[in-house]
Write an enzyme that holds these catalytic residues in place. Sequence first.
Site, PDB file in Angstrom:
ATOM      1  N   ILE A 163       0.856  -1.376   0.223  1.00 25.03           N
ATOM      2  CA  ILE A 163      -0.038   0.009   0.037  1.00 25.03           C
ATOM      3  C   ILE A 163       1.009   1.131  -0.133  1.00 25.03           C
ATOM      4  CG2 ILE A 163      -1.657   1.224   1.432  1.00 25.03           C
ATOM      5  CD1 ILE A 163      -2.741  -1.238   2.213  1.00 25.03           C
ATOM      6  N   PRO A 164       1.270   1.856  -1.107  1.00 17.66           N
ATOM      7  CA  PRO A 164       2.168   2.659  -1.368  1.00 17.66           C
ATOM      8  C   PRO A 164       1.922   4.136  -0.647  1.00 17.66           C
ATOM      9  CG  PRO A 164       0.833   2.745  -3.241  1.00 17.66           C
ATOM     10  CD  PRO A 164       0.110   1.830  -2.424  1.00 17.66           C
ATOM     11  N   CYS A 165       2.309   4.032   0.657  1.00 23.98           N
ATOM     12  CA  CYS A 165       1.812   5.220   1.560  1.00 23.98           C
ATOM     13  C   CYS A 165       3.390   6.469   1.034  1.00 23.98           C
ATOM     14  CB  CYS A 165       1.842   5.151   2.871  1.00 23.98           C
ATOM     15  SG  CYS A 165       3.171   4.119   3.547  1.00 23.98           S
ATOM     16  N   HIS A 166       4.352   5.783   0.361  1.00 21.48           N
ATOM     17  CA  HIS A 166       5.441   6.860  -0.042  1.00 21.48           C
ATOM     18  C   HIS A 166       4.577   7.931  -1.132  1.00 21.48           C
ATOM     19  CE1 HIS A 166       5.603   3.523  -2.738  1.00 21.48           C
ATOM     20  NE2 HIS A 166       5.970   4.661  -3.819  1.00 21.48           N
ATOM     21  N   ARG A 167       3.508   7.634  -1.479  1.00 22.91           N
ATOM     22  CA  ARG A 167       3.144   8.539  -2.650  1.00 22.91           C
ATOM     23  C   ARG A 167       2.040   9.592  -1.938  1.00 22.91           C
ATOM     24  NH1 ARG A 167       1.293   3.309  -6.497  1.00 22.91           N
ATOM     25  NH2 ARG A 167       3.671   2.797  -7.122  1.00 22.91           N
TER      26      ARG A 167
END
Length: 203
Positions: free
Chosen positions: A151-155
């Site tokens: 779940i790409p929370c870096h985005r």
Amino acid sequence: MSRSVVVAQPPRYTLCPTPFGELVLVWREEAEGALLQRLYLPRDGASPLPRAQAEHAGCVAGEHPGIGLLGAALVRGLRGGPLTLALAQESGVALDLPACPAFQQRVLLAEAAVPRGYVTTYGRLAAHLGAPQAARAVGAALAHNPFPLLIPCHRALRGDLSLGGFQGGLAMKAALLTMEGYTVVAGRVLANEAQLWYGAQVR
């Protein structure tokens, strides 16, 4: 239909060396396969294994075909390949998302929908969820994302497109965004309106 947990199986962990350091995948074996409970990121190169062991009592080293496939996919992702929720599904691994509080689940699923090549902000996520005043709560939910990378929370960024926080540290967050085509200058992502997910236009 609920998943059947194999009785008396302790949580397992699998180590996964990457260019950023060691990932730790904590999972349980189930009748249907593996259930991923948590993905721990290295921070400044340091292994998160001590933290994983402290937070999962009785956790022991283990291997599973699906976890092995997922680990290999994550390594490819950290070398520039795709990082999506689908990697777990393609590996036959389920995520223990129901263990998260209801609001956090909504935040995580909204963040999972942000595709490679786009970023969003905590405020835009909050507005998308119908809670425009909840940007801080959205940030807190992402700060405790059990499945970073998948779940790409870096985005997810602050409203001024500065990096905000990240479990793997800001250097890792900037590197991931750079691999996805962004320029990061002085801790801020250079992005235009067309690159911001959950904008005024409906996608």
